[in-house]
Motif scaffolding. Sequence first.
Motif, PDB file in Angstrom:
ATOM      1  N   GLY A 143       4.364  -7.062   7.133  1.00 39.55           N
ATOM      2  CA  GLY A 143       3.044  -7.085   6.225  1.00 39.55           C
ATOM      3  C   GLY A 143       3.091  -5.732   5.387  1.00 39.55           C
ATOM      4  O   GLY A 143       2.174  -5.726   4.523  1.00 39.55           O
ATOM      5  N   PRO A 147      -0.032  -4.987   0.871  1.00 40.69           N
ATOM      6  CA  PRO A 147      -0.939  -4.140   0.110  1.00 40.69           C
ATOM      7  C   PRO A 147      -0.301  -3.706  -1.371  1.00 40.69           C
ATOM      8  O   PRO A 147      -0.711  -3.519  -2.421  1.00 40.69           O
ATOM      9  CB  PRO A 147      -1.443  -3.007   0.825  1.00 40.69           C
ATOM     10  N   THR A 150      -0.218  -6.279  -3.883  1.00 39.47           N
ATOM     11  CA  THR A 150      -1.458  -6.398  -4.423  1.00 39.47           C
ATOM     12  C   THR A 150      -1.901  -5.537  -5.329  1.00 39.47           C
ATOM     13  O   THR A 150      -2.684  -5.640  -6.295  1.00 39.47           O
ATOM     14  CB  THR A 150      -2.498  -6.604  -3.125  1.00 39.47           C
ATOM     15  N   THR A 173       2.917 -12.590   9.593  1.00 36.36           N
ATOM     16  CA  THR A 173       2.208 -11.679   8.943  1.00 36.36           C
ATOM     17  C   THR A 173       0.901 -11.931   8.833  1.00 36.36           C
ATOM     18  O   THR A 173      -0.001 -11.222   8.145  1.00 36.36           O
ATOM     19  CB  THR A 173       2.914 -11.450   7.532  1.00 36.36           C
ATOM     20  N   ALA A 178      -3.853  -6.155   6.976  1.00 32.72           N
ATOM     21  CA  ALA A 178      -3.750  -5.924   5.607  1.00 32.72           C
ATOM     22  C   ALA A 178      -3.443  -7.335   5.095  1.00 32.72           C
ATOM     23  O   ALA A 178      -3.905  -7.429   3.545  1.00 32.72           O
ATOM     24  CB  ALA A 178      -2.091  -5.154   5.397  1.00 32.72           C
ATOM     25  N   GLU A 181      -7.249  -8.206   3.945  1.00 34.18           N
ATOM     26  CA  GLU A 181      -7.692  -7.390   3.085  1.00 34.18           C
ATOM     27  C   GLU A 181      -7.287  -7.504   1.719  1.00 34.18           C
ATOM     28  O   GLU A 181      -7.842  -7.435   0.647  1.00 34.18           O
ATOM     29  CB  GLU A 181      -7.262  -5.845   3.808  1.00 34.18           C
ATOM     30  N   SER A 182      -5.965  -7.587   1.626  1.00 35.11           N
ATOM     31  CA  SER A 182      -5.121  -7.882   0.435  1.00 35.11           C
ATOM     32  C   SER A 182      -5.740  -9.324  -0.261  1.00 35.11           C
ATOM     33  O   SER A 182      -6.080  -9.279  -1.559  1.00 35.11           O
ATOM     34  CB  SER A 182      -3.926  -7.919   0.669  1.00 35.11           C
TER      35      SER A 182
END
Length: 376
Positions: A143, A147, A150, A173, A178, A181-182
């Motif tokens: 993962g 981020p 993104t 993943t 993350a 959140e992404s």
Amino acid sequence: MPTPSKARRTARPAAAEPSARDDAEAAELSADGLRALHRQMVLIRRFEERAARAYSEAKIGGYCHLNLGEEATVVGLMSCLEPSDYLYANYREHGYALARGITPERAMAELYGRSDGVSRGWGGSMHFFDLDVRFMGGYGIVGGQVPLATGTALAIDYRGGTEAVMCLMGDGTTNIGAFHESLNLAALWHLPIVYVVNNNGLGMGTTVEQSSAEPELHRRAASYRMPSARVDGGDPVAVHAAARVALASARSGTPYLLETMTGRMKGHSVVDPARYRSPEESAAAKAADPVAAFAARLLHLGVLTDAEITRIDREVAAEVAAAAAFADASPHPDVSTLFDYTYATPVPNDSRRLPGEALFPAAPAPAARDLAEVAR
């Protein structure tokens, strides 16, 4: 609730016999386009087989994860990207690098840790990088790329660009923070990104059903009001069509989650014997071979002949052998270049200490006169 059968979890269903529907789907691509997909799939297959052999010969160090069984997903996705688009991958990346335009010679040299490699020999199997084709790296941390991809999509949006980002990941993943959140930020900010979950049914040796409360992973996009789809990853034409839809959505300001149901013909990595699979499961994975299935389909459609299939395989085998010879002849990188690509721009107090070197410079030895003064 009964546990799903292992066969369902670890092997993609075998492709159906070619039909009129297959003909209609294939018509979305020209005959030349279909032949190009087939050749790329064969190239990835032979390259990965040679990489496995080189690993057994101790020519490749570190970890090595192969795209064997995922060739249809790879070429279907890559055939839809524009040259200006950005691609982020995980550590199972060799096939994507080849399909994105990195030459077999530079890819194999990187696996061998040689200076002619795509990352100058310092990245190895998991860390290809080539800004020229906007291949923004493979990442060894599960993962770790999500981020960053993104953030690239945010930069494109901030600058008013027309590019899109494709972020690849495995099924495991989707269980890390993350990922969520992404996707949340991408949906809030309408970022031009496609998240692709390559679901081969196994996170290392753990099945998706055993690790995910919602095993239909594309449904997780609903939490962020993001469109999503699941596609047969063993069909390059279907993946191509699904990726076109996903990228069109991303370019219009609506991020997208695409789940490809693919297969893994070997263990998690080259050294994984996959003992968690029964002989029947291993046989099912081989029976679902996407390279053989697509060749048979193009033969049925009249796009390829038996002679052409044999010729392509022979040509690709020679190309991969030449790449291995190139890698063998490439020099090892000089140790002085170890830190050349740590940072894109100079960073204060950047440590360039090699293993075994002292953290701080040694203090100068006292002069003999000073020692005599101490003795008094």
